[in-house]
Design a protein around this motif. Sequence first.
Motif, mmCIF file in Angstrom:
data_model
loop_
_atom_site.group_PDB
_atom_site.id
_atom_site.type_symbol
_atom_site.label_atom_id
_atom_site.label_comp_id
_atom_site.label_asym_id
_atom_site.label_seq_id
_atom_site.Cartn_x
_atom_site.Cartn_y
_atom_site.Cartn_z
ATOM 1 N N LYS A 256 28.297 85.954 63.324
ATOM 2 C CA LYS A 256 29.391 85.425 62.509
ATOM 3 C C LYS A 256 30.654 86.265 62.640
ATOM 4 C CE LYS A 256 26.767 82.882 59.021
ATOM 5 N NZ LYS A 256 26.556 82.652 57.583
ATOM 6 N N ASP A 257 30.491 87.579 62.760
ATOM 7 C CA ASP A 257 31.651 88.456 62.937
ATOM 8 C C ASP A 257 32.432 88.086 64.191
ATOM 9 O OD1 ASP A 257 31.105 89.894 60.655
ATOM 10 O OD2 ASP A 257 29.998 91.478 61.688
ATOM 11 N N ILE A 258 31.706 87.760 65.242
ATOM 12 C CA ILE A 258 32.376 87.420 66.504
ATOM 13 C C ILE A 258 33.150 86.116 66.367
ATOM 14 C CG2 ILE A 258 31.938 86.676 68.885
ATOM 15 C CD1 ILE A 258 29.714 88.814 68.944
ATOM 16 N N PHE A 259 32.519 85.085 65.812
ATOM 17 C CA PHE A 259 33.193 83.795 65.699
ATOM 18 C C PHE A 259 34.285 83.796 64.631
ATOM 19 C CE2 PHE A 259 29.180 82.363 67.688
ATOM 20 C CZ PHE A 259 29.718 81.642 68.746
ATOM 21 N N ASN A 260 34.084 84.553 63.545
ATOM 22 C CA ASN A 260 35.039 84.540 62.432
ATOM 23 C C ASN A 260 36.193 85.511 62.609
ATOM 24 O OD1 ASN A 260 33.381 82.672 61.221
ATOM 25 N ND2 ASN A 260 32.433 84.123 59.800
ATOM 26 N N VAL A 261 35.948 86.626 63.315
ATOM 27 C CA VAL A 261 36.948 87.687 63.361
ATOM 28 C C VAL A 261 37.378 88.048 64.778
ATOM 29 C CG1 VAL A 261 37.476 90.066 62.710
ATOM 30 C CG2 VAL A 261 36.033 88.662 61.212
ATOM 31 N N ILE A 269 37.393 77.466 67.645
ATOM 32 C CA ILE A 269 37.193 76.051 67.309
ATOM 33 C C ILE A 269 36.592 75.263 68.476
ATOM 34 C CG2 ILE A 269 39.468 75.187 68.037
ATOM 35 C CD1 ILE A 269 39.498 73.554 65.437
ATOM 36 N N SER A 270 36.810 75.741 69.704
ATOM 37 C CA SER A 270 36.261 75.054 70.878
ATOM 38 C C SER A 270 35.188 75.890 71.566
ATOM 39 C CB SER A 270 37.386 74.745 71.879
ATOM 40 O OG SER A 270 38.062 75.935 72.261
ATOM 41 N N SER A 271 34.620 76.822 70.838
ATOM 42 C CA SER A 271 33.665 77.758 71.426
ATOM 43 C C SER A 271 32.248 77.201 71.476
ATOM 44 C CB SER A 271 33.657 79.072 70.645
ATOM 45 O OG SER A 271 34.828 79.809 70.888
ATOM 46 N N SER A 272 31.446 77.838 72.317
ATOM 47 C CA SER A 272 30.027 77.526 72.422
ATOM 48 C C SER A 272 29.289 78.824 72.735
ATOM 49 C CB SER A 272 29.781 76.487 73.523
ATOM 50 O OG SER A 272 30.236 76.977 74.766
ATOM 51 N N LEU A 306 22.837 73.394 67.608
ATOM 52 C CA LEU A 306 24.080 73.994 67.136
ATOM 53 C C LEU A 306 23.789 75.287 66.381
ATOM 54 C CD1 LEU A 306 25.982 70.865 65.726
ATOM 55 C CD2 LEU A 306 26.252 71.923 67.977
ATOM 56 N N LEU A 307 24.587 76.310 66.647
ATOM 57 C CA LEU A 307 24.506 77.552 65.886
ATOM 58 C C LEU A 307 25.476 77.459 64.708
ATOM 59 C CD1 LEU A 307 23.507 80.478 65.558
ATOM 60 C CD2 LEU A 307 25.372 81.187 67.087
ATOM 61 N N PHE A 308 24.973 77.710 63.500
ATOM 62 C CA PHE A 308 25.766 77.606 62.263
ATOM 63 C C PHE A 308 26.328 76.195 62.085
ATOM 64 C CE2 PHE A 308 26.792 82.135 63.627
ATOM 65 C CZ PHE A 308 25.685 82.662 62.985
ATOM 66 N N GLY A 309 25.695 75.220 62.708
ATOM 67 C CA GLY A 309 26.128 73.835 62.573
ATOM 68 C C GLY A 309 27.428 73.507 63.265
ATOM 69 N N ARG A 310 27.945 74.448 64.091
ATOM 70 C CA ARG A 310 29.267 74.246 64.703
ATOM 71 C C ARG A 310 29.304 74.488 66.201
ATOM 72 N NH1 ARG A 310 33.808 77.602 61.706
ATOM 73 N NH2 ARG A 310 35.001 76.543 63.330
ATOM 74 N N TYR A 311 28.560 75.484 66.670
ATOM 75 C CA TYR A 311 28.732 75.940 68.037
ATOM 76 C C TYR A 311 27.561 75.494 68.917
ATOM 77 C CZ TYR A 311 31.887 78.865 65.336
ATOM 78 O OH TYR A 311 32.847 79.303 64.467
ATOM 79 N N PRO A 312 27.823 74.641 69.925
ATOM 80 C CA PRO A 312 26.757 74.187 70.820
ATOM 81 C C PRO A 312 26.149 75.361 71.592
ATOM 82 C CG PRO A 312 28.738 72.846 71.073
ATOM 83 C CD PRO A 312 29.121 74.019 70.244
ATOM 84 N N VAL A 313 24.844 75.309 71.778
ATOM 85 C CA VAL A 313 24.139 76.358 72.511
ATOM 86 C C VAL A 313 23.698 75.794 73.859
ATOM 87 C CG1 VAL A 313 22.188 77.955 72.514
ATOM 88 C CG2 VAL A 313 23.348 77.408 70.356
#
Length: 400
Positions: A256-261, A269-272, A306-313
């Motif tokens: 979460k730190d990586i995606f949020n910060v 927003i377009s990450s995977s 999906l990781l955290f319901g947002r990021y495709p794996v």
Amino acid sequence: MNEELLKMLNAINSKKEEAKKLVMEDKIEEAKTAKDELIKLQNKFDIAKDLFDQQEKSKDEEIKNKVKKLTVEDEEKKGHNAFVNVFTAGVLKKAVNEEDVKIYNQMTEADPTEGVSDGGLTVPQDIRTQVKELRRSLDALEPFINVEPVTTLSGSRVIEVNADQVPFDNVDEAAQFPDVDTPKFKNISYKVVKKGGILKVTRELLQDSAENILSYLTNWIGKKARVTRNFLILNELDSSFGGDKTKTLNNFDSFKDIFNVVLDPSIAISSSVLTNQDGFNWLDKQKDSDGKYILQPNPVNATQKLLFGRYPVAVVSNKVLKSAVEGAPEAPTGYKYPFYMGDLKEAITIFDRESLSIEFSNEAGDLWGKDLTGAKVRERLDIKTIDTEAVVKGEVSVTV
């Protein structure tokens, strides 16, 4: 005109004669009734005729399309046969049929003598397209990054750095436009290089059908091109985002730190997430405090998590993306599972010359003694990191 329409037409003609006769006999009311019936018959015929014509037109179009498809398929088959014939002649050092050369040159838009006399040839566009489809299948990493076709052997791209930090100012009506802060640019230069390998061609292969030879060639080239691109992409990812830049992922808060910060919101927003089988297996087993699995199915793509319901794996084979071994290779004490998080298309670009060529030789190495011929396949491309902040590499350490 079909039988039903002919019957209706005969009924109309009979009704006309009946109406004329009634008029001659001065039976005006009966004549009016006959005329009304005639109008109904005529309307019925017109509608039926229109429907019949439309049906016949559809049949004609269907026949034309079938003929056109057969013509296209026939021309494509001729082209593929010509390519295989030129290829076979090059391998065997035989004279090439003039008609095959003509068809082959039309496919490649090449000079009529280029690459034919010495046994080399350019791979035609439609076959290159088949190779492209094959190299993007299975464990291909190419679909995850940006691919830019280029027509020159070298060039450059100018990228504005942190453009979103230099906003436009307000401008009053009819006022002078103000100067803005000078944006920073970086120049990305590319220089495509040759990549290739040798396919050892047997006499038995050359005795097969043109269809089988072409299938064998495209599959071999597609596989080698896919492996080559995977190798280049993983090397570029590791050199730009690995090493000292690699983040240790202790728990899900680290993700979460990586995606949020760490990642910019415009990138996040377009990450995977890109990982291997080991990493995905580890992720897929993780649960939250309520005992629910962290990874959830994508509601619009049931085969994706999906990781955290947002990021495709995205998952690739351990053979393609290896886990780092801790301790001695023969007796490992643990592994480090790789995770690339971010927008890989923003991060990396392949500059693809989109050309394939084949040359032949049976004089190199031990080919002659084994009755083999080497088909040297070449393509040209370069790979560059465009945005060094678009991806973060992380690792999860697991002890054995």
